[in-house]
Design a protein around this motif. Sequence first.
Motif, PDB file in Angstrom:
ATOM      1  N   UNK A  61       0.838  -1.198   0.000  1.00 50.15           N
ATOM      2  CA  UNK A  61       0.000   0.000   0.000  1.00 50.15           C
ATOM      3  C   UNK A  61       0.869   1.242   0.000  1.00 50.15           C
ATOM      4  N   UNK A  62       1.923   1.217   0.780  1.00 48.60           N
ATOM      5  CA  UNK A  62       2.846   2.361   0.833  1.00 48.60           C
ATOM      6  C   UNK A  62       3.457   2.623  -0.538  1.00 48.60           C
ATOM      7  N   UNK A 115      -8.897   7.309   0.167  1.00 48.71           N
ATOM      8  CA  UNK A 115      -8.021   8.385  -0.303  1.00 48.71           C
ATOM      9  C   UNK A 115      -7.314   8.007  -1.602  1.00 48.71           C
ATOM     10  N   UNK A 116      -6.949   6.729  -1.734  1.00 44.42           N
ATOM     11  CA  UNK A 116      -6.329   6.274  -2.976  1.00 44.42           C
ATOM     12  C   UNK A 116      -7.304   6.391  -4.144  1.00 44.42           C
ATOM     13  N   UNK A 158      -6.851   1.339   7.123  1.00 43.98           N
ATOM     14  CA  UNK A 158      -6.834   0.790   5.754  1.00 43.98           C
ATOM     15  C   UNK A 158      -8.006   1.245   4.891  1.00 43.98           C
ATOM     16  N   UNK A 159      -9.194   1.363   5.471  1.00 43.25           N
ATOM     17  CA  UNK A 159     -10.350   1.810   4.695  1.00 43.25           C
ATOM     18  C   UNK A 159     -10.196   3.275   4.287  1.00 43.25           C
TER      19      UNK A 159
END
Length: 94
Positions: free
Chosen positions: A5-6, A55-56, A49-50
């Motif tokens: 994710x990073x 945001x992604x 995480x959600x």
Amino acid sequence: MAASTRSQVISLYKMMLKESSRFPSYNYRTYALRRVRDAFRANREVEDPKAVERLMDEGEQMLALIQRQVIVGFMQSVWVLTVERLEARFTPAV
């Protein structure tokens, strides 16, 4: 935040900066770069995480918007300002 994710967040950040730097207008270009940097700084501490996924998604939508606006910007004539060099302008990657 997971390593994958990073790396996705960093990749999105770099793509948004790259696309923002392609604006033919100096004012739009500097504004877009500033907004991208500020948005990522403001959400730097988000760990949920959600929330990161939301945001992604928003970031990917903004990236698509920036890409469309860059193309539209190249369709209009732009005056080159004194603060920018003519050689530094990018051409559209259509």
